[in-house]
Design an enzyme around this catalytic site. Structure first.
Site, PDB file in Angstrom:
ATOM      1  N   HIS A  43       0.800  -1.238   0.000  1.00  0.00           N
ATOM      2  CA  HIS A  43       0.000   0.000   0.000  1.00  0.00           C
ATOM      3  C   HIS A  43       0.824   1.276   0.000  1.00  0.00           C
ATOM      4  O   HIS A  43       0.255   2.357   0.140  1.00  0.00           O
ATOM      5  CB  HIS A  43      -0.924   0.034   1.212  1.00  0.00           C
ATOM      6  CG  HIS A  43      -2.007  -0.987   1.186  1.00  0.00           C
ATOM      7  ND1 HIS A  43      -3.242  -0.761   0.622  1.00  0.00           N
ATOM      8  CD2 HIS A  43      -2.035  -2.249   1.635  1.00  0.00           C
ATOM      9  CE1 HIS A  43      -3.997  -1.844   0.748  1.00  0.00           C
ATOM     10  NE2 HIS A  43      -3.272  -2.773   1.359  1.00  0.00           N
ATOM     11  N   LYS A  97      -8.218  14.028   4.165  1.00  0.00           N
ATOM     12  CA  LYS A  97      -7.319  12.870   4.184  1.00  0.00           C
ATOM     13  C   LYS A  97      -6.317  13.070   5.310  1.00  0.00           C
ATOM     14  O   LYS A  97      -6.246  14.160   5.896  1.00  0.00           O
ATOM     15  CB  LYS A  97      -6.595  12.728   2.847  1.00  0.00           C
ATOM     16  CG  LYS A  97      -5.946  14.049   2.350  1.00  0.00           C
ATOM     17  CD  LYS A  97      -5.301  13.890   0.987  1.00  0.00           C
ATOM     18  CE  LYS A  97      -6.273  14.008  -0.163  1.00  0.00           C
ATOM     19  NZ  LYS A  97      -6.350  12.825  -0.985  1.00  0.00           N
ATOM     20  N   ARG A  98      -5.532  12.010   5.636  1.00  0.00           N
ATOM     21  CA  ARG A  98      -4.493  12.182   6.630  1.00  0.00           C
ATOM     22  C   ARG A  98      -3.595  13.367   6.247  1.00  0.00           C
ATOM     23  O   ARG A  98      -3.389  13.638   5.059  1.00  0.00           O
ATOM     24  CB  ARG A  98      -3.644  10.905   6.726  1.00  0.00           C
ATOM     25  CG  ARG A  98      -4.349   9.746   7.384  1.00  0.00           C
ATOM     26  CD  ARG A  98      -4.750  10.075   8.795  1.00  0.00           C
ATOM     27  NE  ARG A  98      -3.599  10.200   9.651  1.00  0.00           N
ATOM     28  CZ  ARG A  98      -3.305   9.395  10.663  1.00  0.00           C
ATOM     29  NH1 ARG A  98      -4.124   8.386  10.955  1.00  0.00           N
ATOM     30  NH2 ARG A  98      -2.250   9.580  11.395  1.00  0.00           N
ATOM     31  N   LYS A 103       1.039  14.495   0.713  1.00  0.00           N
ATOM     32  CA  LYS A 103      -0.308  14.815   0.225  1.00  0.00           C
ATOM     33  C   LYS A 103      -0.465  16.314  -0.040  1.00  0.00           C
ATOM     34  O   LYS A 103      -1.434  16.762  -0.610  1.00  0.00           O
ATOM     35  CB  LYS A 103      -1.358  14.334   1.224  1.00  0.00           C
ATOM     36  CG  LYS A 103      -1.382  12.805   1.385  1.00  0.00           C
ATOM     37  CD  LYS A 103      -2.413  12.376   2.403  1.00  0.00           C
ATOM     38  CE  LYS A 103      -2.344  10.898   2.761  1.00  0.00           C
ATOM     39  NZ  LYS A 103      -3.027  10.031   1.798  1.00  0.00           N
ATOM     40  N   THR A 111      -8.419   6.744  -2.307  1.00  0.00           N
ATOM     41  CA  THR A 111      -9.779   6.242  -2.495  1.00  0.00           C
ATOM     42  C   THR A 111     -10.777   7.378  -2.253  1.00  0.00           C
ATOM     43  O   THR A 111     -11.881   7.358  -2.781  1.00  0.00           O
ATOM     44  CB  THR A 111     -10.083   5.066  -1.526  1.00  0.00           C
ATOM     45  OG1 THR A 111      -9.590   5.418  -0.225  1.00  0.00           O
ATOM     46  CG2 THR A 111      -9.423   3.791  -1.990  1.00  0.00           C
ATOM     47  N   LYS A 145     -14.443   8.597  -4.034  1.00  0.00           N
ATOM     48  CA  LYS A 145     -15.680   8.913  -3.304  1.00  0.00           C
ATOM     49  C   LYS A 145     -16.188  10.298  -3.687  1.00  0.00           C
ATOM     50  O   LYS A 145     -17.385  10.510  -3.908  1.00  0.00           O
ATOM     51  CB  LYS A 145     -15.437   8.868  -1.783  1.00  0.00           C
ATOM     52  CG  LYS A 145     -15.130   7.469  -1.281  1.00  0.00           C
ATOM     53  CD  LYS A 145     -14.510   7.471   0.118  1.00  0.00           C
ATOM     54  CE  LYS A 145     -13.878   6.105   0.391  1.00  0.00           C
ATOM     55  NZ  LYS A 145     -12.918   6.106   1.495  1.00  0.00           N
TER      56      LYS A 145
HETATM   57  C1  26V Z   1       2.997   4.865   5.985  1.00  0.00           C
HETATM   58  C2  26V Z   1       4.071   5.649   6.379  1.00  0.00           C
HETATM   59  C3  26V Z   1       4.963   5.155   7.452  1.00  0.00           C
HETATM   60  C4  26V Z   1       6.240   5.937   7.602  1.00  0.00           C
HETATM   61  C5  26V Z   1       6.133   7.399   7.308  1.00  0.00           C
HETATM   62  C6  26V Z   1       5.409   7.742   6.080  1.00  0.00           C
HETATM   63  C7  26V Z   1       4.239   6.873   5.767  1.00  0.00           C
HETATM   64  C8  26V Z   1       3.335   7.288   4.818  1.00  0.00           C
HETATM   65  C9  26V Z   1       2.274   6.516   4.457  1.00  0.00           C
HETATM   66  C10 26V Z   1       2.097   5.305   5.029  1.00  0.00           C
HETATM   67  C11 26V Z   1       0.913   4.542   4.512  1.00  0.00           C
HETATM   68  C12 26V Z   1       0.424   3.394   5.285  1.00  0.00           C
HETATM   69  C13 26V Z   1      -0.416   2.499   4.453  1.00  0.00           C
HETATM   70  C14 26V Z   1      -1.610   3.176   3.838  1.00  0.00           C
HETATM   71  O1  26V Z   1      -2.541   3.557   4.510  1.00  0.00           O
HETATM   72  N1  26V Z   1      -1.608   3.297   2.524  1.00  0.00           N
HETATM   73  C15 26V Z   1      -2.730   3.822   1.789  1.00  0.00           C
HETATM   74  O2  26V Z   1      -3.468   2.715   1.320  1.00  0.00           O
HETATM   75  C16 26V Z   1      -4.623   3.104   0.596  1.00  0.00           C
HETATM   76  C17 26V Z   1      -5.357   1.844   0.250  1.00  0.00           C
HETATM   77  O3  26V Z   1      -4.622   1.073  -0.637  1.00  0.00           O
HETATM   78  C18 26V Z   1      -4.229   3.912  -0.624  1.00  0.00           C
HETATM   79  O4  26V Z   1      -5.393   4.333  -1.279  1.00  0.00           O
HETATM   80  C19 26V Z   1      -3.386   5.113  -0.223  1.00  0.00           C
HETATM   81  O5  26V Z   1      -2.916   5.782  -1.369  1.00  0.00           O
HETATM   82  C20 26V Z   1      -2.218   4.670   0.634  1.00  0.00           C
HETATM   83  O6  26V Z   1      -1.510   5.782   1.157  1.00  0.00           O
END
Ligand code: 26V
Length: 844
Positions: free
Chosen positions: A365, A565-566, A571, A673, A677
């Site tokens: 992801h 979003k987060r 982003k 996503t 929406k």
């Molecule tokens: C994790 C981390 C951890 C270290 C610091 C930076 C960072 C940035 C992002 C993440 C993402 C964690 C996983 C996640 O939520 N990914 C999201 O998954 C969604 C479903 O597939 C996707 O639509 C999003 O684009 C994606 O960010």
């Protein structure tokens, strides 16, 4: 007597029956009369009454899967964000109108009662919500599936803004008893940590490990029913099984307590207490590793128990079981399954590895390097000695095979090795040990293949696959936007609810003036609804968190420009607020400007330790404060930050959105996503060529995707730029940047310090998010937004066209794709005999 199709008892009878049951539950379970019951109590009793409606189908679905001995999918995820279960159940049963009547008769306000349920915030963002959209689609499409997760006692924190500063409040979602969870004492399992792995030989003279002096933890499942949408078949109900260590008193270590080691004494009872912020960098979190293993071990024991219910050996196991690993978090499934098979069930190492590979598949992801999970070998050795031995052995065999293919290339062996520099690289383990790895959008998969995991792709090209994410139109259109939904149904019928490709029929309604006007009127109503919600719920807090002032007045004629979003640097909420600063300055310096009135709406949480993200929130709040109090721009510019973004807040905001901000640095947003929406609800996207935006643009066509901007991922790979030159060439950008340094918005020294830091990140050091590089083209795209918004009929036509082209972004399509290509599972509708049987025995 056959009860299928279900007897259509008259509506009046159904209403009376629910009124009756609710009353009875109020008295017998809560000890209250209807007259004295609070809304919370009423919600509880009402949910118990409605619950009865789904229990028969829930049992019938489970029995059908067993009887048919079908291949089952198990979706394992550390995160789930299902939203309110009551509202999902009502949508699935299609009983909204009926239940409104029930509540009216009982003198309760429908929306107030629905609001009583707290969102289960068991996830951080996109990944957790995707799991929930997928489970809803699996249920609606009647696939044989079950999901596993953890029942965090405290879900994602509740976010408050104290004078612009994010404050995290514990999320006590279990504070009142939850009617949608079933504790299953019988399904309790034990999970072992620590101890020493003692090698012994299995029947094949291969090493296998006994564990001595381990720590045993009891884990109890709570089942949540996920109701699928009722189609021509009886509706299916799937289970979301959430594990908890909280309620097992035996997890408390009295001896440690008596020895004064209080933390250690309670460690195992508190393992599932808190959700970790997996979207922020974290290293060496022992409890997190224990959580991951707990989920994996408990779920695998449960899966095997289920399998052994109808089998007495493991021959059919690789045919009957499919396990999806949602990101690497549950990737310990691979060594743990191998361990169970070789150790407990006397299967050879080779065979066990083959079974594990056949059964598991992994979704990636994120491509952000810092997000790739790795665990310290020492920590893993201490906590999970047997699993670590297995990983080492898997890795040794793998390295040997690389050496055979690439003799004399030790550097390559090092790069591919699962264990590297004292760390276990979980993504590599997941790729090696499973049969498929998939990315969540085409660009994302391309980056996985060509960049992040290029050498794995060279070795195992057939393992890589791409399945673009999707969203459930039941929650994110039918349920959250009744006005638009009923207009669509009036125009094209209701087929879109279970087959979103049919939404393309809306293309026939992009020209007629009456249709365009109706669409605009609906959007306007949705905006008014959001304004009412904001006035009621989004009051502003002072530095101590006390509510002190109402939100600013919002004009329904203004463009609702939404970024929800987060909060993350990639982003680029920072780019969005810089644009708003530019607009503000333009309006101030030129009172005769012709910019359209805008209301910018932000929502999203920043990880508690992510200082830069928190500073961005602070900046948004400070700019909002100044702009919203400035008479010169009142009526033209408003900026709002809606606290505590959640699935329920998304359902409120999305229908009202007109402009959807999808402005991540190209190549960094795996899919997104929210983009889907918002477009499905008639917002136009201003977006970069990133994640699923690219596929949305292709589906919609360039002509109706007018606000594309920014560099592509390929361009960024080669780009070098000087922030100073950009500032020189664009005086309006220079001026906006200046405000970060010159206290235009900072209200105190702390803010001044934080905003200067943001300035430095944009200009001095290399900004890996390329914010200033994309800002000029973002500004130009926003000008096009203004131009199109001035022609409402054209805007409406474009928006309806966008909605009409969203057919392929349903999670139903994604689930059908996974089912066909990765899991190879078939739908398994409820067996009518089983349903009849249960209905006859237990129905009324
Ligand atoms: C994790 C981390 C951890 C270290 C610091 C930076 C960072 C940035 C992002 C993440 C993402 C964690 C996983 C996640 O939520 N990914 C999201 O998954 C969604 C479903 O597939 C996707 O639509 C999003 O684009 C994606 O960010």
């Amino acid at each position: 007597m056959t009860l299928y199709p279900p007897q259509v008892k008259n509506i009046e009878y159904q209403i009376e029956s629910l009124v009756d049951k609710t009353r009875r539950y109020l008295l017998t379970t809560l000890g209250r009369t209807l007259e004295e019951a609070t809304d919370q109590e009423f919600y509880h009793a009402f949910s118990l009454a409605l619950r009865e409606t789904i229990m028969i189908n829930w049992q019938a679905a489970a029995h059908t899967f067993l009887k048919n001995d079908v291949r089952m999918l198990y979706y394992i995820s550390l995160e789930h964000l299902p939203g309110k279960i009551l509202s999902q159940t009502i949508t699935g049963l299609q009983k909204e109108e009926l239940l409104q009547k029930v509540m009216m008769r009982m003198k309760r306000a429908y929306n107030t009662i629905l609001e009583c349920e707290r969102d289960p915030g068991l996830g951080n963002g996109g990944l957790g919500r995707l799991a929930s959209c997928f489970l809803e689609s699996l249920a609606t499409l009647q696939y044989p599936a079950q999901a596993y997760g953890l029942r965090y006692h405290y879900g994602i924190f509740e976010q408050q803004l104290w004078d612009g500063e994010q404050v995290e409040i514990p999320d006590c979602w279990l504070i009142s008893e939850n009617p949608w969870q079933f504790r299953r004492d019988l399904r309790r399992v034990s999970v072992k940590f620590g101890g020493h792995a003692k090698a012994k030989a299995n029947v094949y003279e291969e090493p296998s490990y006994d564990l001595e002096n381990f720590d045993e933890v009891w884990v109890l499942p709570y089942d949540v029913p996920i109701v699928g949408f009722q189609t021509k078949n009886p509706f299916s109900v799937l289970t979301l099984r959430l594990w908890s260590t909280k309620e097992s008193p035996r997890n408390f270590h009295l001896q440690r307590f008596n020895a004064g080691r209080l933390d250690e004494a309670a460690e195992n009872t508190t393992l599932t207490d808190v959700l970790y912020p997996s979207d922020h960098h974290e290293t060496g979190k022992r409890i997190r590793l224990k959580q991951e293993f707990l989920l994996v071990s408990a779920s695998l024991q449960d899966i095997i128990r289920h399998y052994l219910f109808t089998h007495d050996n493991f021959k059919a196991f690789p045919d009957k079981v499919r396990i999806q690993i949602n990101d690497t978090h549950p990737s310990l499934v691979i060594p743990e399954l191998i361990r169970l098979l070789t150790h407990k069930y006397d299967i050879s190492w080779q065979k066990a590895c083959e079974i594990a590979e056949s059964c598991t598949s992994y979704t990636n992801h994120t491509i952000l390097q810092e997000a790739l999970e790795e665990w310290d070998t020492k920590l893993m050795q201490t906590q999970l000695p047997r699993q670590y031995e297995i990983i080492e052995r898997l890795n040794a065999n793998f390295c040997t095979s690389i050496r055979k293919t690439y003799p004399n290339d030790e550097a390559k062996v090092r790069r591919l090795s699962i264990i590297q520099d004292g760390k276990v690289r979980m993504a590599k383990l997941a790729i090696l040990g499973s049969h498929t790895i998939n990315g969540v959008a085409q660009l994302h998969t391309k980056i996985l293949k060509e960049d992040l995991f290029r050498e794995f792709y060279d070795l195992f090209p057939d393992k890589f696959s791409s399945i673009t994410n999707g969203i459930t139109q039941r929650r994110f259109l039918l349920q959250c936007n009744p006005l638009l939904s009923s207009w669509i149904t009036k125009r094209i019928g209701d087929g879109w609810i279970t087959d979103l490709s049919q939404i393309s029929k809306l293309n026939a309604f992009t020209h007629d003036a009456a249709d365009l006007e109706t669409f605009l009127a609906i959007k306007r109503r949705c905006k008014e609804n959001l304004i009412d919600f904001i006035q009621e719920n989004c009051k502003l807090r002072d530095q101590k968190g006390v509510i002190v002032s109402p939100p600013p007045v919002i004009y329904p004629d203004s463009l609702f420009d939404v970024q929800i979003k987060r909060i993350h640097e990639y982003k680029r909420q920072l780019m969005h607020i810089l644009h708003l600063i530019m607009l503000y300055q333009e309006m101030k310096t030129n009172p005769n400007h012709e910019r359209i009135p805008r209301t910018a709406i932000f929502a999203g949480k920043a990880a508690a330790q992510y200082e830069t993200a928190k500073a961005i929130i602070r900046l948004i709040a400070s700019v909002a404060h100044k702009v919203n109090h400035d008479e010169d721009v009142s009526g033209h510019l408003r900026i709002l930050f809606i606290e505590n973004y959640s699935v329920t807040k998304a359902e409120r905001i999305i229908p009202a959105a007109e402009l959807s901000e999808q402005i991540s640095t190209a190549g960094m947003e795996a899919s997104g996503t929210g983009n889907m929406k918002l477009a499905l609800n008639g917002a136009l996207t201003i977006g970069t060529e990133d994640g699923a935006n690219i596929e949305m643009r292709r589906a919609i066509g360039d002509a109706n995707w007018p606000f594309r901007f920014g560099c592509t991922a390929d361009e960024l790979a080669k780009a070098s730029y000087s922030p100073q030159n950009i500032a020189k060439e664009h005086p309006n950008i220079a001026l906006a940047l200046e405000t970060l340094k010159n206290r235009t918005f900072a209200r105190n020294d702390e803010e001044h310090f934080l905003f200067c830091d943001l300035y430095n990140r944009l200009t001095q050091n290399f900004d890996r998010y390329h914010t200033l590089l994309d800002l000029p083209s973002y500004y130009e795209a926003q000008k096009k937004v203004d131009a199109l918004y001035q022609d409402p009929m054209k805007w409406a036509s474009c928006a309806i066209h966008n909605v009409a082209c969203m057919g392929m972004f349903s999670s139903d399509r994604a689930i059908q794709h996974y089912s066909k290509d990765i899991w190879r599972i078939q739908p398994c509708p409820i067996d009518k005999d089983i349903l009849d049987h249960i209905q006859n025995a237990y129905g009324h």
